[in-house]
Design a protein around this motif. Sequence first.
Motif, PDB file in Angstrom:
ATOM      1  N   VAL A 401       0.765  -1.204   0.073  1.00 38.13           N
ATOM      2  CA  VAL A 401       0.036  -0.156  -0.004  1.00 38.13           C
ATOM      3  C   VAL A 401       0.936   1.200   0.032  1.00 38.13           C
ATOM      4  CG1 VAL A 401      -1.302   1.371   1.491  1.00 38.13           C
ATOM      5  CG2 VAL A 401      -2.208  -1.028   1.000  1.00 38.13           C
ATOM      6  N   ILE A 402       0.429   2.266  -0.854  1.00 41.70           N
ATOM      7  CA  ILE A 402       1.108   3.539  -0.858  1.00 41.70           C
ATOM      8  C   ILE A 402       0.908   4.225   0.416  1.00 41.70           C
ATOM      9  CG2 ILE A 402       1.453   5.858  -1.839  1.00 41.70           C
ATOM     10  CD1 ILE A 402       0.209   4.093  -4.565  1.00 41.70           C
ATOM     11  N   THR A 403       1.776   4.933   0.801  1.00 43.81           N
ATOM     12  CA  THR A 403       1.727   5.499   2.435  1.00 43.81           C
ATOM     13  C   THR A 403       2.403   6.993   2.224  1.00 43.81           C
ATOM     14  OG1 THR A 403       3.925   4.820   3.146  1.00 43.81           O
ATOM     15  CG2 THR A 403       1.906   3.597   3.875  1.00 43.81           C
ATOM     16  N   ARG A 404       1.891   7.866   2.856  1.00 43.69           N
ATOM     17  CA  ARG A 404       2.488   9.196   3.271  1.00 43.69           C
ATOM     18  C   ARG A 404       2.771   9.456   4.621  1.00 43.69           C
ATOM     19  NH1 ARG A 404       0.485  15.179   2.155  1.00 43.69           N
ATOM     20  NH2 ARG A 404      -1.113  14.799   3.616  1.00 43.69           N
ATOM     21  N   HIS A 405       4.126   9.590   4.847  1.00 44.48           N
ATOM     22  CA  HIS A 405       4.528   9.512   6.394  1.00 44.48           C
ATOM     23  C   HIS A 405       5.392  10.640   6.715  1.00 44.48           C
ATOM     24  CE1 HIS A 405       6.705   6.306   9.315  1.00 44.48           C
ATOM     25  NE2 HIS A 405       6.367   7.590   9.616  1.00 44.48           N
ATOM     26  N   PRO A 406       4.783  11.494   7.093  1.00 43.47           N
ATOM     27  CA  PRO A 406       5.632  12.856   7.328  1.00 43.47           C
ATOM     28  C   PRO A 406       6.836  12.872   8.199  1.00 43.47           C
ATOM     29  CG  PRO A 406       3.547  13.311   8.116  1.00 43.47           C
ATOM     30  CD  PRO A 406       3.584  12.044   7.277  1.00 43.47           C
ATOM     31  N   GLY A 407       6.546  11.837   9.300  1.00 41.16           N
ATOM     32  CA  GLY A 407       7.517  11.670  10.523  1.00 41.16           C
ATOM     33  C   GLY A 407       8.738  10.912   9.993  1.00 41.16           C
ATOM     34  N   ALA A 408       8.833   9.998   8.919  1.00 48.40           N
ATOM     35  CA  ALA A 408       9.804   9.337   8.697  1.00 48.40           C
ATOM     36  C   ALA A 408      11.156   9.606   8.734  1.00 48.40           C
ATOM     37  CB  ALA A 408       9.353   8.478   7.281  1.00 48.40           C
ATOM     38  N   TYR A 409      11.911   8.882   9.515  1.00 48.43           N
ATOM     39  CA  TYR A 409      13.417   9.239   9.550  1.00 48.43           C
ATOM     40  C   TYR A 409      13.986   8.863   8.277  1.00 48.43           C
ATOM     41  CZ  TYR A 409      14.203  10.412  14.350  1.00 48.43           C
ATOM     42  OH  TYR A 409      14.247  11.279  15.593  1.00 48.43           O
ATOM     43  N   THR A 410      14.998   9.240   7.719  1.00 48.84           N
ATOM     44  CA  THR A 410      15.773   9.104   6.436  1.00 48.84           C
ATOM     45  C   THR A 410      16.954   8.638   7.055  1.00 48.84           C
ATOM     46  OG1 THR A 410      16.789  11.237   6.149  1.00 48.84           O
ATOM     47  CG2 THR A 410      14.445  10.755   5.136  1.00 48.84           C
ATOM     48  N   VAL A 411      17.933   8.285   6.018  1.00 57.18           N
ATOM     49  CA  VAL A 411      19.259   7.732   6.318  1.00 57.18           C
ATOM     50  C   VAL A 411      19.960   8.896   6.828  1.00 57.18           C
ATOM     51  CG1 VAL A 411      21.455   6.869   5.199  1.00 57.18           C
ATOM     52  CG2 VAL A 411      19.141   5.640   4.478  1.00 57.18           C
ATOM     53  N   ALA A 412      19.809  10.170   6.071  1.00 52.24           N
ATOM     54  CA  ALA A 412      20.514  11.099   6.506  1.00 52.24           C
ATOM     55  C   ALA A 412      20.322  11.779   8.015  1.00 52.24           C
ATOM     56  CB  ALA A 412      20.125  12.448   5.532  1.00 52.24           C
ATOM     57  N   ASP A 413      18.987  11.466   8.353  1.00 52.00           N
ATOM     58  CA  ASP A 413      18.740  11.960   9.879  1.00 52.00           C
ATOM     59  C   ASP A 413      19.524  11.081  10.881  1.00 52.00           C
ATOM     60  OD1 ASP A 413      16.623  13.653   8.880  1.00 52.00           O
ATOM     61  OD2 ASP A 413      15.077  11.976   8.846  1.00 52.00           O
ATOM     62  N   PHE A 414      19.562   9.801  10.188  1.00 55.12           N
ATOM     63  CA  PHE A 414      20.461   8.943  11.241  1.00 55.12           C
ATOM     64  C   PHE A 414      21.717   9.354  11.391  1.00 55.12           C
ATOM     65  CE2 PHE A 414      17.760   5.793  13.262  1.00 55.12           C
ATOM     66  CZ  PHE A 414      16.858   5.681  12.324  1.00 55.12           C
ATOM     67  N   THR A 415      22.371   9.404  10.277  1.00 52.84           N
ATOM     68  CA  THR A 415      23.865   9.606  10.043  1.00 52.84           C
ATOM     69  C   THR A 415      24.068  11.066  10.382  1.00 52.84           C
ATOM     70  OG1 THR A 415      23.785  10.111   7.883  1.00 52.84           O
ATOM     71  CG2 THR A 415      24.352   8.055   8.312  1.00 52.84           C
ATOM     72  N   SER A 416      23.403  12.168  10.161  1.00 52.88           N
ATOM     73  CA  SER A 416      23.808  13.414  10.871  1.00 52.88           C
ATOM     74  C   SER A 416      23.746  13.583  12.198  1.00 52.88           C
ATOM     75  CB  SER A 416      22.984  14.615  10.036  1.00 52.88           C
ATOM     76  OG  SER A 416      21.725  14.467  10.709  1.00 52.88           O
ATOM     77  N   ALA A 417      23.152  12.569  12.851  1.00 54.44           N
ATOM     78  CA  ALA A 417      22.846  12.809  14.382  1.00 54.44           C
ATOM     79  C   ALA A 417      24.167  11.923  15.209  1.00 54.44           C
ATOM     80  CB  ALA A 417      21.646  11.992  14.836  1.00 54.44           C
ATOM     81  N   GLN A 418      24.968  11.200  14.434  1.00 57.54           N
ATOM     82  CA  GLN A 418      25.960  10.614  14.884  1.00 57.54           C
ATOM     83  C   GLN A 418      27.266  11.499  15.418  1.00 57.54           C
ATOM     84  OE1 GLN A 418      27.184   7.578  11.926  1.00 57.54           O
ATOM     85  NE2 GLN A 418      25.654   6.210  12.887  1.00 57.54           N
TER      86      GLN A 418
END
Length: 418
Positions: A401-418
């Motif tokens: 199913v197609i979703t819209r998910h405004p809160g989704a973390y992306t890879v960039a969110d994870f790596t920039s937080a390191q």
Amino acid sequence: MPDSSSVPPETVAVRPAPTPQQLALKRQYPTAFDLRERARRRLPNFAFEYADGGAGADNGIKRNWNALDAVEMVPRYGRVVSPPSADTTIFGKPYAAPIGIAPIGGPGTAFPGAETYLAHAAQAVKVPYTLGLLSGIDIERAAEIAPDVLWLQLYRFSKNDHKIGLDLVRRAQEAGVNVLVLTVDTPTRTTRPREVKSGIMNPFKLTMRLRLDAMRSPHWMRSLGRNGIPRFTSLAPYMEPGIDLAKASAFIRRESGGAFTWDEIKLYRDKWDGPLVLKGVMHPDDAERAVESGLDGIFVTNHGGRQIDALPAPIDVLPEIATRVGGKCTVLYDSGLRSGVDAARAVALGAEAAFAGKSFLWSLGALGDRGPAHLIDVYIDDICATMGQLGCRNIEELRGVITRHPGAYTVADFTSAQ
Ligand SMILES: Cc1cc2nc3c(=O)[nH]c(=O)nc-3n(C[C@H](O)[C@H](O)[C@H](O)COP(=O)(O)O)c2cc1C
């Protein structure tokens, strides 16, 4: 959405028609929140606060709910979808729906006999039941009640080279437990203010205040009369015989604690011959490490907001984790589940199944032994209705199913937080 022509015909056993009693319950308590409100009125204050409270100011709980609410799913029309089937397979075993009962430690505090009632309900309908290690029935009894659906959760008992932990693994194997779950997201002990204010102490002590509170609830007291004072039965063989609740609780505090290290996880991997799941994964790198360590599955969860209320909502980290490891291990979800729609959201975002904790305690608080079966029924009806609305005939189609998910973390969110 997957090509509908590739989907096999429906093969699902038809669910029995609801009895008049089930229909009456559905009219009175159509949602998990209706059960929550009744539980609030019927339980002793400490029991409800134990079942319902989170870390800090409950912000983690609210974040989990809000993040789920923000996930939208897009329907497709033009083919017959009635009746959709929620049947699914997890670790090669068939279940009636991608919905399960998460492990709950000390559930007898919320409602005496909880484990027995949850195990019976899960076995009857065939949804996974995860026995919390700190439960009032032991592994062997749970396996008698729920042989087809029993999963077992372990905490870290590391003293003497994991003597207790590995003996529990042996017992689980002998009892026929289907899946073993290692909880990793309790590295330190935290407090839940609502629980503390209600008079619950750790180590647990049956104070006069708790007794008086309990006596105000005939509903809770009746179940106490039937089931006795909740004890940590699976751990009884490792304690001195006849030990009281306060001492047993102190024993657990002394013997357990911390989070499993990757080396320790390998130790359990070597000893346990069956699906092994790590519970508490919130970062894609940890998910990958879990796969490398030989785990068969991970639970993406923030412990339902009970440990710390500063974590992201697991639904927001789920897609990235599922993208990274979805093909290599079974990704499971919990935290904030209140409906079949929520379970559908988790499946659409990459989970094989979604589990619930608090809402099953609400069901017991509201309806006693009838509660869990009613809530499972509500959840399965709801996920089927949701699938029908979205144009999905089965769980495979729900995954597309197609979703819209405004809160989704992306890879960039994870790596920039390191
Ligand atoms: C009263 C209570 C006790 C819990 N005890 C445990 C436990 O012993 N081990 C564990 O891994 N998770 C435990 N959990 C967390 C649940 O397994 C699950 O992660 C969480 O409840 C899911 O979120 P939800 O309550 O919003 O559905 C507990 C949850 C509750 C509500």
